[in-house]
Design an enzyme around this catalytic site. Sequence first.
Site, mmCIF file in Angstrom:
data_model
loop_
_atom_site.group_PDB
_atom_site.id
_atom_site.type_symbol
_atom_site.label_atom_id
_atom_site.label_comp_id
_atom_site.label_asym_id
_atom_site.label_seq_id
_atom_site.Cartn_x
_atom_site.Cartn_y
_atom_site.Cartn_z
ATOM 1 C CE LYS A 255 -1.615 2.926 2.914
ATOM 2 N NZ LYS A 255 -1.673 4.141 2.088
ATOM 3 N N GLY B 286 -4.780 3.091 -1.366
ATOM 4 C CA GLY B 286 -5.890 3.473 -0.486
ATOM 5 C C GLY B 286 -5.382 4.269 0.694
ATOM 6 N N GLY C 199 -4.604 5.170 4.798
ATOM 7 C CA GLY C 199 -4.009 4.459 5.920
ATOM 8 C C GLY C 199 -5.043 3.788 6.809
ATOM 9 N N PRO C 200 -6.052 4.553 7.256
ATOM 10 C CG PRO C 200 -7.089 6.334 8.319
ATOM 11 C CD PRO C 200 -6.192 6.004 7.166
ATOM 12 C CB VAL D 186 -5.675 0.129 2.121
ATOM 13 C CG1 VAL D 186 -4.690 -0.891 1.574
ATOM 14 C CG2 VAL D 186 -6.892 0.223 1.210
ATOM 15 N N GLY D 187 -4.284 0.492 4.975
ATOM 16 C CA GLY D 187 -3.122 0.283 5.848
ATOM 17 C C GLY D 187 -3.503 -0.523 7.078
ATOM 18 C CD GLU E 22 14.012 1.606 8.303
ATOM 19 O OE1 GLU E 22 14.529 2.636 8.780
ATOM 20 O OE2 GLU E 22 14.578 0.512 8.294
ATOM 21 C CD GLU F 198 10.344 13.337 11.141
ATOM 22 O OE1 GLU F 198 9.243 12.807 11.345
ATOM 23 O OE2 GLU F 198 11.287 12.756 10.579
#
Length: 464
Positions: free
Chosen positions: A169, A200, A202-203, A205-206, A244, A372
Site C-alpha cells: 500500500k 488506499g 491508511g485507516p 487499507v493500511g 522505519e 520532526e
Amino acid sequence: MNRDRLYIGGRWVAPSSDETIAVENPATEEILGHVPAGTAGDVDRAVAAARAAFDGWAATSMAERGAVLGKLHEALSARAADIARTVGLELGTPIKIAKAVQAGLPLAVLRGYADLAAQPVREETIGNSLVVREPVGVVGAITPWNYPLHQVVAKVAAALAAGCTVVLKPSELTPLTAYLLFDAADEAGLPEGVLNLVPGTGPVVGAAIAGHPDVDMVSFTGSTATGRAISHAAADRIARVALELGGKSANVILEDADVTKAVKVGVGNAFLNSGQTCTAWTRMLVHRSHYDTAVELAGSVAQAFVTGDPFDEATRLGPLVSAAQRERVRGFIERADARLVAGAAPVPEKGYFVAPTVFADVDPDSELAQEEIFGPVLSIIPFDDDDHAVRIANNSRYGLAGGVWGSPERALAVARRMRTGAVDVNGGAFNPLAPFGGYKQSGIGRELGVHGLEEFQQTKAIQQ
Ligand code: NAD
C-alpha cells in the site's frame, strides 16, 4: 494520469468500490488524476493471492529470484524519466534531484538486490547444527510519500529476494509513482501473486494490512505515531514488524572542522526534498569558536536556495507535499522562540511553498529542536566541547542519522558515541548497501543490503 485498477495475482483487476482518491500537484494545487480507494475486501483478495503464491516463490532458488529482479530492474530502468517526472508532479521534488535521487536511488537498490541474490547462499554450521535462512512469508508493505519509489523498492526488492510475497500500500499522496513499478513488474513477467498493489488510505487499507491474520510481517515506513498503531495491530497475532520512522538528526561541527564545507553541506542536507527527508540533519550543532561564522554562512546559503517550479532545472527547493504539511510547518515557525536568521525569501503564491528557514540560538529542549518538522527549517545550537556536543546530539527521542565534521579520528570518536543508526563523517556518501534504520523511536530493524534482506528471513537450526 488516472489509474483505475489494483494489481492482484499477476493482473490488473477492478477494485471492489467506486470510491477514488484525488492526487494533487503540490506546486500548482491542480488535481493530477485519481486512483482507486481500496477496501478491506481488496486487501483480503491481495493477501490471498500473495499466500497462494508463497510456497512456489519460496521454493525457487535465491539465484532464480535474483534473475527475476534483474528483469524487473531492466523494465523499471526503461521508465527512469517517467519516474522522475511523476515524482516531480505528485511530490514536487525539483527535477534534477528527482532524476538523481527519486529515480536513481531505487534503481541502484533494485540492482543491488538482484546482484546480492546471485551470490552464494549464506549458511552456517554451529556444532552439530546447520543454520539456514528461510523467507518470513507474506509481507504487508506500507510506505510514505517523501521518497515514494525508494521506500517501496527498499522493502519489495529485499522481500522478494528473500522469497517472501508482498502486498503493497503506497502513500495516498503519491500513489502514481508506485504504479510505474507495477507496470514494470507486469512487463517483466513476475510470477503471479508475488507482488500485489492495493492503493488506499491508511485507516482503511493500511489498517487492514497491519491487522490481517494472514500477513506474517508488516514492513512500514512513515511517522512514529502510525508506526505505533501498526505495532499494536501486529502484536495481537505476534506478527513481525519492521519500522522505519522519524528523525531529528544532528550535524555536529567540531572545533577542528572545515566549517565552510560543513555548513554548506549541512544546509543542503537539511533542505533536501524541501526538508521532507527522515534523515535530514535538522539540528546543526556548532562549536562556540565557530558559531557566529556558521550562523552567518548558514543564513546566506539558505537565502540563496532557488525556490519555485520543480521542473525548472535551476530550482533547488520545491513545495511541501500538501496544504496540511505546509500549515504544520508554518505552525512550528510561528511558535518558534529563537533568532530568525533566514526565512523571509519570497515564494510562489500558488503551491505549498515555505521559504528556506534558519533559526539560531535554539534551546536544545525546545519544540524546534525536539520535533520532526519535515520542512525546510534548520535549527542551530552552540556547544562548548565534544562531550557537550554528544549530550545535545543524543538529547532526542529519535536516533536515525547524523553527521560529524572534524579531524578524522576525533570525528569518528564522536560518531561512535552518537545513538543513531547512521552517521556520516566529513560528508561520507550515502551507501545504498549499508544497513539503514533507527535507534530509539526512529524504528526497529534495518533496510538495504544484506541486513535489509535478513529482515525478511527466519532462521532455522537443523541438528544432525
Ligand atoms: P504516515 O505515518 O502518515 O503515513 C505513512 C503510511 O502509513 C501511508 O501509506 C499511510 O497511508 C499509512 N497509514 C496511515 N495511518 C495508518 C494506519 N492507521 N494504519 C496503517 N497504515 C497507516 O507518514 P507520512 O506522513 O506518509 O510520512 C512522513 C513520516 O515518515 C515522517 O515522520 C518521516 O520521518 C517518516 N519517514 C521515515 C523514514 C525512515 O526510513 N525512517 C523514511 C521516510 C519517512
